[in-house]
Motif scaffolding. Structure first.
Motif, PDB file in Angstrom:
ATOM      1  N   GLN A  99       1.743   6.792   7.521  1.00 27.19           N
ATOM      2  CA  GLN A  99       0.460   6.247   7.960  1.00 27.19           C
ATOM      3  C   GLN A  99      -0.710   7.008   7.348  1.00 27.19           C
ATOM      4  O   GLN A  99      -1.663   6.415   6.825  1.00 27.19           O
ATOM      5  CB  GLN A  99       0.373   6.297   9.487  1.00 27.19           C
ATOM      6  N   GLU A 100      -0.648   8.329   7.414  1.00 31.87           N
ATOM      7  CA  GLU A 100      -1.731   9.164   6.903  1.00 31.87           C
ATOM      8  C   GLU A 100      -1.866   9.041   5.384  1.00 31.87           C
ATOM      9  O   GLU A 100      -2.977   8.936   4.843  1.00 31.87           O
ATOM     10  CB  GLU A 100      -1.501  10.622   7.292  1.00 31.87           C
ATOM     11  N   MET A 101      -0.747   9.055   4.695  1.00 26.20           N
ATOM     12  CA  MET A 101      -0.794   9.007   3.236  1.00 26.20           C
ATOM     13  C   MET A 101      -1.320   7.671   2.728  1.00 26.20           C
ATOM     14  O   MET A 101      -2.169   7.616   1.824  1.00 26.20           O
ATOM     15  CB  MET A 101       0.598   9.285   2.661  1.00 26.20           C
ATOM     16  N   ILE A 102      -0.835   6.588   3.291  1.00 28.90           N
ATOM     17  CA  ILE A 102      -1.277   5.269   2.835  1.00 28.90           C
ATOM     18  C   ILE A 102      -2.760   5.060   3.152  1.00 28.90           C
ATOM     19  O   ILE A 102      -3.526   4.559   2.321  1.00 28.90           O
ATOM     20  CB  ILE A 102      -0.403   4.168   3.463  1.00 28.90           C
ATOM     21  N   SER A 103      -3.171   5.456   4.346  1.00 25.97           N
ATOM     22  CA  SER A 103      -4.575   5.332   4.720  1.00 25.97           C
ATOM     23  C   SER A 103      -5.463   6.149   3.792  1.00 25.97           C
ATOM     24  O   SER A 103      -6.531   5.682   3.344  1.00 25.97           O
ATOM     25  CB  SER A 103      -4.766   5.795   6.171  1.00 25.97           C
ATOM     26  N   PHE A 104      -5.038   7.367   3.483  1.00 26.51           N
ATOM     27  CA  PHE A 104      -5.798   8.238   2.582  1.00 26.51           C
ATOM     28  C   PHE A 104      -5.918   7.625   1.195  1.00 26.51           C
ATOM     29  O   PHE A 104      -7.002   7.603   0.592  1.00 26.51           O
ATOM     30  CB  PHE A 104      -5.127   9.609   2.509  1.00 26.51           C
ATOM     31  N   MET A 105      -4.812   7.099   0.670  1.00 25.74           N
ATOM     32  CA  MET A 105      -4.839   6.534  -0.675  1.00 25.74           C
ATOM     33  C   MET A 105      -5.763   5.318  -0.751  1.00 25.74           C
ATOM     34  O   MET A 105      -6.494   5.138  -1.725  1.00 25.74           O
ATOM     35  CB  MET A 105      -3.425   6.183  -1.126  1.00 25.74           C
ATOM     36  N   LYS A 106      -5.736   4.495   0.275  1.00 22.21           N
ATOM     37  CA  LYS A 106      -6.601   3.321   0.275  1.00 22.21           C
ATOM     38  C   LYS A 106      -8.068   3.713   0.435  1.00 22.21           C
ATOM     39  O   LYS A 106      -8.946   3.171  -0.247  1.00 22.21           O
ATOM     40  CB  LYS A 106      -6.167   2.362   1.383  1.00 22.21           C
ATOM     41  N   THR A 107      -8.342   4.657   1.311  1.00 22.88           N
ATOM     42  CA  THR A 107      -9.717   5.101   1.530  1.00 22.88           C
ATOM     43  C   THR A 107     -10.298   5.758   0.281  1.00 22.88           C
ATOM     44  O   THR A 107     -11.458   5.526  -0.086  1.00 22.88           O
ATOM     45  CB  THR A 107      -9.784   6.091   2.704  1.00 22.88           C
ATOM     46  N   GLU A 108      -9.485   6.576  -0.384  1.00 20.88           N
ATOM     47  CA  GLU A 108      -9.940   7.308  -1.566  1.00 20.88           C
ATOM     48  C   GLU A 108      -9.765   6.523  -2.864  1.00 20.88           C
ATOM     49  O   GLU A 108     -10.128   7.009  -3.936  1.00 20.88           O
ATOM     50  CB  GLU A 108      -9.161   8.629  -1.680  1.00 20.88           C
ATOM     51  N   ASN A 109      -9.183   5.325  -2.764  1.00 19.21           N
ATOM     52  CA  ASN A 109      -8.886   4.527  -3.961  1.00 19.21           C
ATOM     53  C   ASN A 109      -8.048   5.339  -4.949  1.00 19.21           C
ATOM     54  O   ASN A 109      -8.286   5.344  -6.160  1.00 19.21           O
ATOM     55  CB  ASN A 109     -10.175   4.039  -4.637  1.00 19.21           C
ATOM     56  N   ALA A 110      -7.062   6.047  -4.411  1.00 21.32           N
ATOM     57  CA  ALA A 110      -6.246   6.965  -5.206  1.00 21.32           C
ATOM     58  C   ALA A 110      -5.006   6.267  -5.753  1.00 21.32           C
ATOM     59  O   ALA A 110      -4.391   5.436  -5.080  1.00 21.32           O
ATOM     60  CB  ALA A 110      -5.825   8.162  -4.355  1.00 21.32           C
ATOM     61  N   GLU A 111      -4.647   6.624  -6.971  1.00 16.15           N
ATOM     62  CA  GLU A 111      -3.392   6.149  -7.559  1.00 16.15           C
ATOM     63  C   GLU A 111      -2.242   7.108  -7.265  1.00 16.15           C
ATOM     64  O   GLU A 111      -1.079   6.719  -7.289  1.00 16.15           O
ATOM     65  CB  GLU A 111      -3.574   5.990  -9.066  1.00 16.15           C
ATOM     66  N   LEU A 112      -2.581   8.362  -6.991  1.00 15.65           N
ATOM     67  CA  LEU A 112      -1.604   9.410  -6.708  1.00 15.65           C
ATOM     68  C   LEU A 112      -2.210  10.366  -5.697  1.00 15.65           C
ATOM     69  O   LEU A 112      -3.381  10.732  -5.808  1.00 15.65           O
ATOM     70  CB  LEU A 112      -1.251  10.158  -8.003  1.00 15.65           C
ATOM     71  N   ALA A 113      -1.426  10.762  -4.699  1.00 15.48           N
ATOM     72  CA  ALA A 113      -1.905  11.705  -3.692  1.00 15.48           C
ATOM     73  C   ALA A 113      -0.765  12.616  -3.253  1.00 15.48           C
ATOM     74  O   ALA A 113       0.413  12.273  -3.385  1.00 15.48           O
ATOM     75  CB  ALA A 113      -2.488  10.964  -2.488  1.00 15.48           C
ATOM     76  N   TYR A 114      -1.159  13.786  -2.718  1.00 12.40           N
ATOM     77  CA  TYR A 114      -0.157  14.715  -2.182  1.00 12.40           C
ATOM     78  C   TYR A 114      -0.753  15.444  -0.996  1.00 12.40           C
ATOM     79  O   TYR A 114      -1.971  15.529  -0.845  1.00 12.40           O
ATOM     80  CB  TYR A 114       0.328  15.684  -3.258  1.00 12.40           C
ATOM     81  N   SER A 115       0.112  15.963  -0.137  1.00 14.28           N
ATOM     82  CA  SER A 115      -0.350  16.618   1.082  1.00 14.28           C
ATOM     83  C   SER A 115       0.235  18.021   1.198  1.00 14.28           C
ATOM     84  O   SER A 115       1.111  18.434   0.419  1.00 14.28           O
ATOM     85  CB  SER A 115       0.061  15.795   2.308  1.00 14.28           C
ATOM     86  N   ASN A 116      -0.238  18.753   2.209  1.00 16.43           N
ATOM     87  CA  ASN A 116       0.392  20.014   2.582  1.00 16.43           C
ATOM     88  C   ASN A 116       1.837  19.752   3.012  1.00 16.43           C
ATOM     89  O   ASN A 116       2.191  18.652   3.439  1.00 16.43           O
ATOM     90  CB  ASN A 116      -0.312  20.659   3.776  1.00 16.43           C
ATOM     91  N   TYR A 117       2.658  20.807   2.962  1.00 19.20           N
ATOM     92  CA  TYR A 117       3.977  20.728   3.605  1.00 19.20           C
ATOM     93  C   TYR A 117       4.374  22.116   4.099  1.00 19.20           C
ATOM     94  O   TYR A 117       3.956  23.131   3.539  1.00 19.20           O
ATOM     95  CB  TYR A 117       5.042  20.138   2.682  1.00 19.20           C
ATOM     96  N   ALA A 118       5.142  22.119   5.174  1.00 20.51           N
ATOM     97  CA  ALA A 118       5.620  23.372   5.747  1.00 20.51           C
ATOM     98  C   ALA A 118       6.854  23.843   4.991  1.00 20.51           C
ATOM     99  O   ALA A 118       7.718  23.048   4.633  1.00 20.51           O
ATOM    100  CB  ALA A 118       5.955  23.179   7.223  1.00 20.51           C
TER     101      ALA A 118
END
Length: 250
Positions: A99-118
């Motif tokens: 949910q977070e990744m898809i929302s972020f990509m659409k909001t930012e108009n991103a073709e590629l995104a990455y997040s933090n991980y533990a």
């Protein structure tokens, strides 16, 4: 068609596989397909997958063991989702990852995104500090260190197409990301921790001194760099790898 395709290679992953499956089934975003390619497991991985009867989970089986890159390619070939993301059979997503990744990509108009991980031990308990997605990723800065982890990254295949893994490299994930970033100007960072990576003590990926040659070949054979340029980036990669995983700096 599903909004997102999840790509997973599986080889003798029975010990942690159900935890991984549960983390996908509990996602708040539910419009996904999950294509798991079993690479000739000799344990009961296939039985674990098939007992989780969900029509969105698609199991492929290889005829011989060809490695994780080839297994991922088999899954990618069948993928129909707009967004492509990866999850190894022993890793873990928090319920809001998709949910977070898809929302972020659409909001930012991103073709590629990455997040933090533990970064966790084998029981998913914190081992060293979380990896932080703190900068835009480009082809140039990815040459010196691979900031993109498969379990916390996503790309838009509708806009840029599918990017497959080279099957003759032991550093296939780094080569794949570099090839993708030849087509994408930047990968954008989402500074939220939504995935857990198991740091196995015996993991090949953690034994940096054993894969220096393989990393050198990323630059020499797959990027077509000169010997001097390949040695330069291999040295940078080794130093950054030490800083990335050393407890002194975490």
């Amino acid at each position: 068609m599903p909004e997102v395709s999840i790509i997973t290679p599986c080889y003798n992953s029975a010990k942690y596989l159900q935890e991984t499956i549960d983390s996908v089934l509990k996602q708040s975003f539910q419009d996904w397909e999950w294509i798991i390619t079993d690479d000739c497991s000799s344990d009961h991985s296939i039985e674990i997958i098939t007992k989780n009867s969900d029509s969105r989970i698609k199991l492929l089986k290889t005829k011989k063991n060809n490695g994780a890159g080839s297994a991922r390619n088999s899954s990618l070939t069948e993928a129909k989702g707009r967004f492509i993301t990866f999850l190894d059979a022993d890793d873990f997503w928090e319920p809001n990852f998709l949910q977070e990744m898809i929302s972020f990509m659409k909001t930012e108009n991103a073709e590629l995104a990455y997040s933090n991980y533990a970064r966790c031990d084998e029981n998913l308990q914190p081992k060293i500090a979380d990896f932080i997605a703190d900068k835009d990723v480009t082809f140039d800065n990815l040459l010196k260190t691979c900031r993109l982890s498969l379990l916390s990254s996503m790309y838009d295949s509708t806009r840029i197409g599918k990017e497959f893994f080279p099957e003759k490299s032991k550093r296939e994930d780094h080569v794949m990301w570099l090839n993708l970033l030849k087509k994408v100007p930047i990968g954008k960072p989402l500074q939220k921790t939504m995935a857990k990576y198991r740091m196995h003590e015996a993991s090949v990926s953690r034994k940096k001194t054993n894969i220096m040659k393989d990393q050198y070949l990323v630059y020499k054979d797959f990027m077509g760099f000169s010997i001097a340029k390949s040695l330069y980036y291999t040295a940078n990669w080794a130093l950054n790898g030490f800083l990335k995983y050393s407890k002194i700096f975490n």
